[in-house]
Design a protein around this motif. Structure first.
Motif: not given
Length: 262
Positions: A254-259, A163-169, A202-203, A238-245
């Protein structure tokens, strides 16, 4: 406790395992059918969630001058030989065979695997995540059977979420944006998702209007699987996190969170 599937049972039901099946009448001289190809789950890893069963198919192709009557697969888990395996996935549906020539036949089997705190056949616990063997066998028109106990391997993995949550927006240009998230994966023993600790995540950022993400920094998940990073706001994006496995857990974004930067 795992309920062992013996070679005799496997030979009767026509199943197979990644790694090789020790069939009772297997040809030891190489005169039996030749296994030419095995495709499991379309070439993808097998990903299992905490509750629902995962269904997949596998196809084995074999050839023999006398023709091939049928070919089959099973999957087994263990660090030694098939005789020492501690887990198995056997065929759960009809064996469907197609003859492409007088010498070559491809047979497809259906499989199901699900999580269970006490694994039996076609069930897994957390300890079974990772590499499994595929065992392949074939039966010729001349009534000769051949088997390969360790034809190849496949990964059986615990499903992952990020998951991802970028703030403030919105945020003022030049101010700090805090990007939080959590990496979790299926716990096959408890039938729930749980945080995946100590993993590099990765952010990443994608400018609004672009289709490409670039890595901003790499952070490590906490004991509960959470991550948190801060960046300076510059442009909308958009910010997202990425895990290589890992070998036990598939890669996930994660989905991208628009700021909105003002």
């Amino acid at each position: 406790m795992y309920r062992r599937v013996t070679p005799a049972v496997v030979a009767v039901c026509g199943s197979l395992a990644l790694g090789g099946l020790a069939a009772p009448d297997a040809s030891a001289t190489g005169n039996g059918p030749k296994i030419t190809e095995v495709v499991v789950n379309g070439g993808k890893n097998i990903v299992v969630g905490p509750t629902a069963a995962t269904s997949f198919t596998a196809t084995v192709t074999a050839s023999d001058p006398a023709g091939v009557k049928e070919a089959w697969l099973d999957f087994w888990h263990g660090s030694g030989s098939y005789d020492d395996h501690d887990g198995g996935i056997a065929r759960s549906g009809e064996l469907r065979c197609t003859t492409s020539s007088s010498t070559t036949t491809a047979c497809t089997s259906s499989f199901q695997v699900k999580a269970n705190a006490r694994a039996w056949t076609n069930e897994v616990t957390n300890a079974f995540a990772g590499t499994w063997h595929v065992s392949a066998s074939a039966f010729s028109g001349a009534r000769v059977q051949s088997s390969e106990e360790s034809y190849g391997t496949v990964k059986v993995q615990r499903a992952s979420r990020l998951t991802v949550d970028a703030a403030p927006e919105p945020v003022t240009k030049g101010k700090t944006v805090t990007v939080a998230g959590k990496l979790s994966r299926a716990n096959w023993d408890t039938h729930k998702y749980a945080g995946y600790s100590g993993q590099l995540v990765k952010l990443q950022f994608r400018k609004k209007g672009s289709t490409t993400y670039s890595t901003v920094k790499t952070v490590t998940t906490s004991t509960t699987g959470t991550v948190k990073s801060t960046v300076k706001a510059s442009v909308d994006g958009y910010y997202r996190y990425s895990f290589a496995g890992t070998s036990t857990t598939p890669a996930v974004n994660s989905a991208g969170d628009l700021v909105d930067v003002r």
